[in-house]
Design a protein around this motif. Structure first.
Motif, PDB file in Angstrom:
ATOM      1  N   ARG A 148       0.823  -1.209   0.000  1.00  0.00           N
ATOM      2  CA  ARG A 148       0.000   0.000   0.000  1.00  0.00           C
ATOM      3  C   ARG A 148       0.861   1.265   0.000  1.00  0.00           C
ATOM      4  O   ARG A 148       0.555   2.241  -0.706  1.00  0.00           O
ATOM      5  CB  ARG A 148      -0.918  -0.010   1.219  1.00  0.00           C
ATOM      6  CG  ARG A 148      -2.060   0.990   1.144  1.00  0.00           C
ATOM      7  CD  ARG A 148      -3.007   0.784   2.327  1.00  0.00           C
ATOM      8  NE  ARG A 148      -4.231   1.553   2.186  1.00  0.00           N
ATOM      9  CZ  ARG A 148      -4.386   2.800   2.618  1.00  0.00           C
ATOM     10  NH1 ARG A 148      -3.365   3.427   3.184  1.00  0.00           N
ATOM     11  NH2 ARG A 148      -5.537   3.425   2.485  1.00  0.00           N
ATOM     12  N   PHE A 149       1.913   1.308   0.814  1.00  0.00           N
ATOM     13  CA  PHE A 149       2.739   2.507   0.913  1.00  0.00           C
ATOM     14  C   PHE A 149       3.320   2.896  -0.440  1.00  0.00           C
ATOM     15  O   PHE A 149       3.331   4.071  -0.810  1.00  0.00           O
ATOM     16  CB  PHE A 149       3.877   2.287   1.914  1.00  0.00           C
ATOM     17  CG  PHE A 149       4.807   3.463   2.039  1.00  0.00           C
ATOM     18  CD1 PHE A 149       4.499   4.517   2.888  1.00  0.00           C
ATOM     19  CD2 PHE A 149       5.986   3.525   1.306  1.00  0.00           C
ATOM     20  CE1 PHE A 149       5.349   5.613   3.003  1.00  0.00           C
ATOM     21  CE2 PHE A 149       6.838   4.607   1.408  1.00  0.00           C
ATOM     22  CZ  PHE A 149       6.518   5.650   2.264  1.00  0.00           C
ATOM     23  N   SER A 150       3.784   1.902  -1.192  1.00  0.00           N
ATOM     24  CA  SER A 150       4.452   2.199  -2.458  1.00  0.00           C
ATOM     25  C   SER A 150       3.514   2.854  -3.462  1.00  0.00           C
ATOM     26  O   SER A 150       3.843   3.860  -4.084  1.00  0.00           O
ATOM     27  CB  SER A 150       5.039   0.911  -3.044  1.00  0.00           C
ATOM     28  OG  SER A 150       6.041   0.392  -2.189  1.00  0.00           O
ATOM     29  N   TYR A 151       2.303   2.287  -3.609  1.00  0.00           N
ATOM     30  CA  TYR A 151       1.432   2.872  -4.622  1.00  0.00           C
ATOM     31  C   TYR A 151       0.774   4.171  -4.136  1.00  0.00           C
ATOM     32  O   TYR A 151       0.502   5.069  -4.930  1.00  0.00           O
ATOM     33  CB  TYR A 151       0.417   1.868  -5.161  1.00  0.00           C
ATOM     34  CG  TYR A 151      -0.797   1.557  -4.325  1.00  0.00           C
ATOM     35  CD1 TYR A 151      -1.869   2.431  -4.262  1.00  0.00           C
ATOM     36  CD2 TYR A 151      -0.902   0.350  -3.642  1.00  0.00           C
ATOM     37  CE1 TYR A 151      -3.007   2.125  -3.519  1.00  0.00           C
ATOM     38  CE2 TYR A 151      -2.033   0.037  -2.904  1.00  0.00           C
ATOM     39  CZ  TYR A 151      -3.076   0.939  -2.845  1.00  0.00           C
ATOM     40  OH  TYR A 151      -4.201   0.629  -2.111  1.00  0.00           O
ATOM     41  N   VAL A 152       0.531   4.311  -2.816  1.00  0.00           N
ATOM     42  CA  VAL A 152      -0.025   5.568  -2.307  1.00  0.00           C
ATOM     43  C   VAL A 152       1.003   6.688  -2.444  1.00  0.00           C
ATOM     44  O   VAL A 152       0.668   7.815  -2.834  1.00  0.00           O
ATOM     45  CB  VAL A 152      -0.485   5.414  -0.838  1.00  0.00           C
ATOM     46  CG1 VAL A 152      -0.879   6.767  -0.252  1.00  0.00           C
ATOM     47  CG2 VAL A 152      -1.668   4.466  -0.753  1.00  0.00           C
ATOM     48  N   ALA A 153       2.262   6.378  -2.136  1.00  0.00           N
ATOM     49  CA  ALA A 153       3.328   7.369  -2.333  1.00  0.00           C
ATOM     50  C   ALA A 153       3.450   7.724  -3.808  1.00  0.00           C
ATOM     51  O   ALA A 153       3.644   8.888  -4.175  1.00  0.00           O
ATOM     52  CB  ALA A 153       4.659   6.829  -1.802  1.00  0.00           C
ATOM     53  N   GLY A 154       3.328   6.714  -4.670  1.00  0.00           N
ATOM     54  CA  GLY A 154       3.427   6.953  -6.109  1.00  0.00           C
ATOM     55  C   GLY A 154       2.308   7.832  -6.627  1.00  0.00           C
ATOM     56  O   GLY A 154       2.528   8.688  -7.496  1.00  0.00           O
ATOM     57  N   GLU A 155       1.122   7.652  -6.073  1.00  0.00           N
ATOM     58  CA  GLU A 155      -0.040   8.434  -6.518  1.00  0.00           C
ATOM     59  C   GLU A 155      -0.051   9.851  -5.966  1.00  0.00           C
ATOM     60  O   GLU A 155      -0.776  10.718  -6.467  1.00  0.00           O
ATOM     61  CB  GLU A 155      -1.333   7.724  -6.094  1.00  0.00           C
ATOM     62  CG  GLU A 155      -1.598   6.414  -6.828  1.00  0.00           C
ATOM     63  CD  GLU A 155      -2.767   5.638  -6.253  1.00  0.00           C
ATOM     64  OE1 GLU A 155      -3.272   4.747  -6.944  1.00  0.00           O
ATOM     65  OE2 GLU A 155      -3.163   5.915  -5.102  1.00  0.00           O
ATOM     66  N   ALA A 196       8.772   1.007   5.723  1.00  0.00           N
ATOM     67  CA  ALA A 196       8.021   1.556   4.589  1.00  0.00           C
ATOM     68  C   ALA A 196       8.941   2.292   3.617  1.00  0.00           C
ATOM     69  O   ALA A 196       8.841   2.135   2.393  1.00  0.00           O
ATOM     70  CB  ALA A 196       6.921   2.490   5.091  1.00  0.00           C
ATOM     71  N   ILE A 197       9.856   3.086   4.145  1.00  0.00           N
ATOM     72  CA  ILE A 197      10.749   3.865   3.280  1.00  0.00           C
ATOM     73  C   ILE A 197      11.721   2.949   2.542  1.00  0.00           C
ATOM     74  O   ILE A 197      11.998   3.136   1.346  1.00  0.00           O
ATOM     75  CB  ILE A 197      11.493   4.932   4.109  1.00  0.00           C
ATOM     76  CG1 ILE A 197      10.481   5.979   4.598  1.00  0.00           C
ATOM     77  CG2 ILE A 197      12.595   5.595   3.278  1.00  0.00           C
ATOM     78  CD1 ILE A 197      11.060   6.999   5.541  1.00  0.00           C
ATOM     79  N   ILE A 198      12.249   1.937   3.232  1.00  0.00           N
ATOM     80  CA  ILE A 198      13.151   0.989   2.567  1.00  0.00           C
ATOM     81  C   ILE A 198      12.406   0.225   1.483  1.00  0.00           C
ATOM     82  O   ILE A 198      12.961  -0.076   0.411  1.00  0.00           O
ATOM     83  CB  ILE A 198      13.791   0.021   3.592  1.00  0.00           C
ATOM     84  CG1 ILE A 198      14.702   0.786   4.544  1.00  0.00           C
ATOM     85  CG2 ILE A 198      14.590  -1.073   2.875  1.00  0.00           C
ATOM     86  CD1 ILE A 198      15.309  -0.061   5.646  1.00  0.00           C
ATOM     87  N   ALA A 199      11.115  -0.065   1.729  1.00  0.00           N
ATOM     88  CA  ALA A 199      10.308  -0.716   0.689  1.00  0.00           C
ATOM     89  C   ALA A 199      10.215   0.175  -0.538  1.00  0.00           C
ATOM     90  O   ALA A 199      10.243  -0.312  -1.678  1.00  0.00           O
ATOM     91  CB  ALA A 199       8.918  -1.018   1.230  1.00  0.00           C
ATOM     92  N   GLY A 200      10.103   1.484  -0.326  1.00  0.00           N
ATOM     93  CA  GLY A 200      10.105   2.418  -1.453  1.00  0.00           C
ATOM     94  C   GLY A 200      11.418   2.388  -2.209  1.00  0.00           C
ATOM     95  O   GLY A 200      11.439   2.431  -3.453  1.00  0.00           O
TER      96      GLY A 200
END
Length: 458
Positions: free
Chosen positions: A34-41, A274-278
């Motif tokens: 979720r974090f990756s696509y929400v940050a992307g959007e 979450a940030i490392i996942a990004g």
């Protein structure tokens, strides 16, 4: 206010076990998927900056509140409010504070019902990487592969059942031998895998663009009000706030442990994950010219396509989906424990009995969500959403924010200031007073803003 233990109530074997278990509750699909696509959007770096502010001002105070309530009451999410609210165990059914616990148990049921469906998809992908079936692209592409699988009436149910069986098995064994032991193994393994995959992501051609997207803010994005709502919603989802998980886990904590350090550790490590996942995902996204805001399909369609494009992609696909499956499992365990702890106290059930009955009920509740991707796809409930997305919307956008709001008001206004400062381990300090100020004034306003914005979509 009583701090008596309920008969036969378990406790964590160690402080480390508690922190890893609480991290396991917080670190899940919300951090990676979720974090990756929400940050992307929402603009990448600008979103992350706002997200960090929300974690500090909103997330951390509620984490502290849930830990304090749980440890003080030594009871489940509903029992905690029954013990600590004015009136004690003789609460009237309409007692407002108790509603937070009831909504938490209900949210745990609802979220785990569809969470188990999505986690089943992840386990299926992991199995296919393990057998080598996805080391090369399917004949019709990854999109058709994913669509064909989730629309099948039987296959997703099998993998959902398998995932729920694993979750039930861990809770069945107990707090120390099941939940704590599994998190002591899975959380360090998750950290290692995430770092390995992020280092590999930095070797790809899109590393510079990916890092710029994550850490070089476009300040103009801050003029969009949606970024603040998205960041607060993500902070709530990621930290497992408002669903009673941290109250339940806090109730297994002994009085000798200091809560502020534990809360900072959980919130800080959760955000770091979450940030490392990004860092793991966005270099690959930019290296292959993929749109950062690709949405939920980023994991099941886009990332397999990325892995297929470089050497040893099958190995990294295997590691990636194991990482997701393990993260999903640790969060699912905490969700099930919320409901199991409540039913154990309410009906005097044994842990084994409660785990089996409640886990089975949640699996059955999840069947319509699974079928909503196929044979029940024509059914919509809220705003054109299918069954799975509707249950997600009700739990995540109604129950969690309202539960978090009541928790903040209960801690900030329902307790005497001296009691709150003492029981939180802050004492009469500036940080303690700042914590109560945030809970009384800032947190409720912010949560109400998200809640009102969300319910407009009904």
């Amino acid at each position: 206010m009583s701090r008596k233990h309920e008969p036969g109530r378990e406790q964590w074997a160690s402080r480390l076990g508690f922190i890893l278990a609480a991290m396991g509750s917080a670190v899940g699909l919300g951090n990676i998927w979720r974090f990756s696509y929400v940050a992307g959007e929402n603009g990448g770096a600008a979103f992350i900056l706002v997200y960090l502010v929300m974690i500090i001002l909103i997330g951390l105070p509620i984490v502290m509140s849930e830990f304090t309530i749980g440890r003080k009451a030594q009871s489940d999410a509903v029992g905690a409010f029954e013990k600590l609210s004015p009136g004690g165990d003789r609460l009237a059914p309409g007692e407002p504070w108790k509603a937070a616990g009831i909504m938490g148990v209900a949210a745990a049921f609802m979220i785990l019902s569809f969470y188990g469906v999505i986690a089943g998809w992840i386990v299926y992908y992991f199995f296919n990487y393990l057998t080598g079936n996805l080391w090369t692209a399917p004949a019709d592409g990854y999109g058709a592969f994913f669509g064909g699988f989730i629309s099948s009436p039987g296959q997703p149910l099998f993998w959902q059942f398998l995932f729920m069986a694993l979750t039930i098995g861990i809770v069945f064994v107990g707090v120390k031998k099941g939940i704590e032991r599994s998190n002591k193994i899975l959380m360090p393994l998750l950290g290692v895998l995430l770092i390995v995959l992020s280092i590999y992501g930095l070797t790809l051609g899109g590393a510079q663009e990916g890092l710029a997207f994550l850490f070089s803010p476009d300040w103009s994005a801050l003029t969009n009000p949606n970024i603040y709502l998205a960041a607060l919603g993500q902070a709530f989802f990621s930290l497992s706030l408002g669903m009673g998980a941290l109250i339940t886990y806090g109730s297994y904590l002994s009085n000798k442990e200091k809560l502020p350090g534990a809360a900072v550790s959980v919130a800080g490590l959760d955000t770091t994950f979450a940030i490392i996942a990004g860092i793991m995902i966005f270099p690959a996204v930019f290296a292959f010219g993929i749109e950062p805001g690709s949405g939920p399909g980023l994991v099941f369609v886009v990332m397999p396509d990325v892995f297929d494009s470089f050497a040893l992609g099958g190995v990294f696909g295997l590691l990636f989906f194991f990482l997701l499956a393990a993260a999903a499992l640790t969060s699912a365990v905490s969700l099930l424990e919320v409901a199991v702890a409540y039913f154990m106290r309410k009906f005097a059930w044994s842990r084994k009995q409660a785990a089996l009955i409640v886990g089975s009920l949640i699996f059955l509740l999840g069947i319509p969500s699974s079928l909503s991707q196929g044979v029940l796809s024509n059914i919509s409930i809220i705003g054109g959403r299918d069954i799975l997305d509707s249950i997600d919307f009700i739990a995540s956008n109604v129950f969690l924010p309202l539960g978090g709001l009541i928790i903040a008001l209960f801690m900030g206004w329902g307790w005497k200031k001296a009691d709150a400062l003492r029981d939180s381990d802050f004492g009469n300090t500036r940080i303690g007073h700042l914590w109560l100020f945030l809970l009384r004034y800032i947190v409720p306003v912010a949560i109400l803003a998200v809640f009102i914005s969300s319910i407009r979509e009904f």
